[in-house]
Motif scaffolding. Structure first.
Motif, PDB file in Angstrom:
ATOM      1  N   GLU A 142       0.837  -1.165  -0.069  1.00 36.88           N
ATOM      2  CA  GLU A 142       0.163  -0.056   0.011  1.00 36.88           C
ATOM      3  C   GLU A 142       0.855   1.275  -0.058  1.00 36.88           C
ATOM      4  O   GLU A 142       0.299   2.416  -0.316  1.00 36.88           O
ATOM      5  CB  GLU A 142      -1.033   0.080   1.091  1.00 36.88           C
ATOM      6  N   SER A 143       2.121   1.246   0.197  1.00 36.76           N
ATOM      7  CA  SER A 143       2.917   2.225   0.429  1.00 36.76           C
ATOM      8  C   SER A 143       3.701   2.425  -0.794  1.00 36.76           C
ATOM      9  O   SER A 143       4.330   3.493  -1.339  1.00 36.76           O
ATOM     10  CB  SER A 143       4.024   2.079   1.802  1.00 36.76           C
ATOM     11  N   GLY A 144       3.735   1.362  -1.752  1.00 39.20           N
ATOM     12  CA  GLY A 144       4.439   1.252  -3.095  1.00 39.20           C
ATOM     13  C   GLY A 144       5.770   0.848  -3.121  1.00 39.20           C
ATOM     14  O   GLY A 144       6.515   1.015  -4.002  1.00 39.20           O
ATOM     15  N   VAL A 145       6.154   0.467  -1.629  1.00 38.08           N
ATOM     16  CA  VAL A 145       7.431   0.051  -1.536  1.00 38.08           C
ATOM     17  C   VAL A 145       7.590  -1.397  -2.135  1.00 38.08           C
ATOM     18  O   VAL A 145       8.793  -1.849  -2.945  1.00 38.08           O
ATOM     19  CB  VAL A 145       8.108  -0.387   0.039  1.00 38.08           C
ATOM     20  N   ALA A 146       6.384  -2.317  -2.164  1.00 38.74           N
ATOM     21  CA  ALA A 146       6.730  -3.567  -2.960  1.00 38.74           C
ATOM     22  C   ALA A 146       5.615  -3.771  -4.143  1.00 38.74           C
ATOM     23  O   ALA A 146       4.336  -2.993  -3.943  1.00 38.74           O
ATOM     24  CB  ALA A 146       6.126  -4.845  -1.878  1.00 38.74           C
ATOM     25  N   GLY A 147       5.992  -4.380  -4.858  1.00 38.27           N
ATOM     26  CA  GLY A 147       5.110  -4.569  -6.131  1.00 38.27           C
ATOM     27  C   GLY A 147       3.755  -5.485  -5.854  1.00 38.27           C
ATOM     28  O   GLY A 147       3.860  -6.287  -4.590  1.00 38.27           O
ATOM     29  N   VAL A 148       3.045  -5.761  -6.717  1.00 37.37           N
ATOM     30  CA  VAL A 148       1.789  -6.518  -6.285  1.00 37.37           C
ATOM     31  C   VAL A 148       1.384  -7.047  -7.613  1.00 37.37           C
ATOM     32  O   VAL A 148       1.458  -6.486  -8.530  1.00 37.37           O
ATOM     33  CB  VAL A 148       0.563  -5.836  -5.734  1.00 37.37           C
ATOM     34  N   ALA A 167      -7.521  -0.870 -14.913  1.00 40.18           N
ATOM     35  CA  ALA A 167      -6.352   0.148 -14.759  1.00 40.18           C
ATOM     36  C   ALA A 167      -5.513  -0.023 -13.798  1.00 40.18           C
ATOM     37  O   ALA A 167      -4.144  -0.034 -13.935  1.00 40.18           O
ATOM     38  CB  ALA A 167      -7.227   1.630 -14.700  1.00 40.18           C
ATOM     39  N   LEU A 168      -5.883  -0.536 -12.493  1.00 41.67           N
ATOM     40  CA  LEU A 168      -5.043  -0.770 -11.481  1.00 41.67           C
ATOM     41  C   LEU A 168      -4.095  -2.054 -11.789  1.00 41.67           C
ATOM     42  O   LEU A 168      -2.916  -2.041 -11.489  1.00 41.67           O
ATOM     43  CB  LEU A 168      -5.886  -1.213 -10.352  1.00 41.67           C
ATOM     44  N   VAL A 169      -4.895  -3.190 -12.509  1.00 47.60           N
ATOM     45  CA  VAL A 169      -3.955  -4.148 -13.184  1.00 47.60           C
ATOM     46  C   VAL A 169      -3.087  -3.727 -13.791  1.00 47.60           C
ATOM     47  O   VAL A 169      -1.857  -4.205 -13.695  1.00 47.60           O
ATOM     48  CB  VAL A 169      -4.762  -5.352 -13.657  1.00 47.60           C
ATOM     49  N   SER A 170      -3.149  -2.736 -14.798  1.00 44.05           N
ATOM     50  CA  SER A 170      -2.068  -2.273 -15.746  1.00 44.05           C
ATOM     51  C   SER A 170      -1.116  -1.500 -15.053  1.00 44.05           C
ATOM     52  O   SER A 170       0.253  -1.932 -15.488  1.00 44.05           O
ATOM     53  CB  SER A 170      -2.823  -1.338 -16.881  1.00 44.05           C
ATOM     54  N   MET A 171      -1.421  -1.013 -13.957  1.00 45.99           N
ATOM     55  CA  MET A 171      -0.480  -0.248 -13.226  1.00 45.99           C
ATOM     56  C   MET A 171       0.393  -1.371 -12.663  1.00 45.99           C
ATOM     57  O   MET A 171       1.937  -1.059 -12.553  1.00 45.99           O
ATOM     58  CB  MET A 171      -1.099   0.701 -12.142  1.00 45.99           C
ATOM     59  N   ALA A 172       0.017  -2.707 -11.966  1.00 47.45           N
ATOM     60  CA  ALA A 172       0.620  -3.350 -11.403  1.00 47.45           C
ATOM     61  C   ALA A 172       1.711  -4.177 -12.163  1.00 47.45           C
ATOM     62  O   ALA A 172       2.741  -4.684 -11.826  1.00 47.45           O
ATOM     63  CB  ALA A 172      -0.227  -4.420 -10.650  1.00 47.45           C
TER      64      ALA A 172
END
Length: 283
Positions: free
Chosen positions: A47-53, A75-80
């Motif tokens: 949630e802080s962007g430190v780790a990918g998902v 859109a969130l999947v594309s970002m991930a």
């Protein structure tokens, strides 16, 4: 997925959106972590962007959060899953992170809308103009730092001048067009550059004349980067303490309204082109 070496604006935004969905559901971070077979530390890193998902985890979380907005989920999947390493990555560690983060946000935007009051927009600046601005605002800046700043600003222009340009609209106050950040020659070249970008179709420009009634937005400067869905819009605003990346919906709504108000006080694109042409002849 392992923690990322650099916190990029895009990764941070993905984590923030997942957190918003979780909080809207009224779910604790520990509960969400258990759904993924993870722990609270891992959830915090996501949630802080430190780790990918992964895409699978994004979809699983969206389902548990009862999110039914397919456009937002995709859109969130594309970002991930995005693995783009753009030209801006070359400047990480060379320039402050905000330089790369700004270019990254611009690259992924579906459209860019900007208001500038005191300077010609960065996306339309000439190298001489940009150099004069940096030199004045940061006196004593050594060449080793000035050169990459100017170079970075010039490379940002690729987002509106490339093979697949992003639609770009900017509202510029007359003051920004008239002020000489260097000398007459630099000012003339800068106005010619703005005109050339207009004629090439790289920018839609609207001007707010100094004599225009109904404009009280001296502090309205902003860059509105449109996302693939409205929830993923980002507004960049510069303050004395740095650049703020705004993504909270109440603030986005307020700034969209402000943009429309400023737009009403500006000339049409055709009238603005004529205005800049006349101004260039005066210099």
């Amino acid at each position: 997925m392992p923690p990322k070496r650099h916190l990029t604006a895009r990764r941070v935004r993905l984590g923030a959106e997942l957190r918003k969905l979780r909080e809207a559901m009224g779910m604790k971070s520990k509960e969400a972590a258990e759904l993924l077979g993870a722990d609270s530390v891992q959830m915090s890193q996501i949630e802080s962007g430190v780790a990918g998902v992964s895409a699978q985890r994004v979809r699983r979380l969206a389902a548990h959060y009862a999110c039914t907005d397919d456009g937002l989920i995709e859109a969130l999947v594309s970002m991930a899953t995005d693995r783009t390493r753009g030209w801006w990555e070359e400047y990480r560690g060379v320039l402050p992170p905000v330089f790369s983060d700004t270019a990254e946000v611009e690259h992924h935007a579906t459209a860019l809308r900007e208001i500038v009051i005191t300077h010609v927009p960065g996306l339309l600046q000439t190298a001489d103009y940009a150099r004069a601005v940096y030199t004045y605002m940061m006196p004593g800046l050594p060449g080793s730092e000035l050169i990459p700043r100017v170079e970075h600003r010039m490379r940002r222009r690729s987002v509106i001048e490339g093979d697949d340009p992003t639609p770009y609209e900017t509202i510029i106050h007359e003051f920004a067009l008239r002020v000489r950040v260097a000398d007459r020659q630099v000012a003339q070249a800068q106005l010619r550059e703005v005109m050339e970008r207009i004629e090439a179709g790289h920018a839609t420009v609207r001007v707010i004349p100094t004599a225009q009634d109904g404009f009280a937005g001296a502090d309205a400067s902003m860059m509105h980067a449109c996302g693939p869905v409205a929830q993923l819009d980002t507004v960049l605003r510069d303050f004395p303490t740095g650049t703020a990346f705004i993504d909270a919906e109440p603030q986005l709504k307020q700034l969209r309204t402000l943009f429309r108000k400023v737009e009403k006080a500006s000339l049409t694109p055709a009238a603005s082109r004529d205005f800049i042409h006349r101004l260039a002849k005066e210099l």
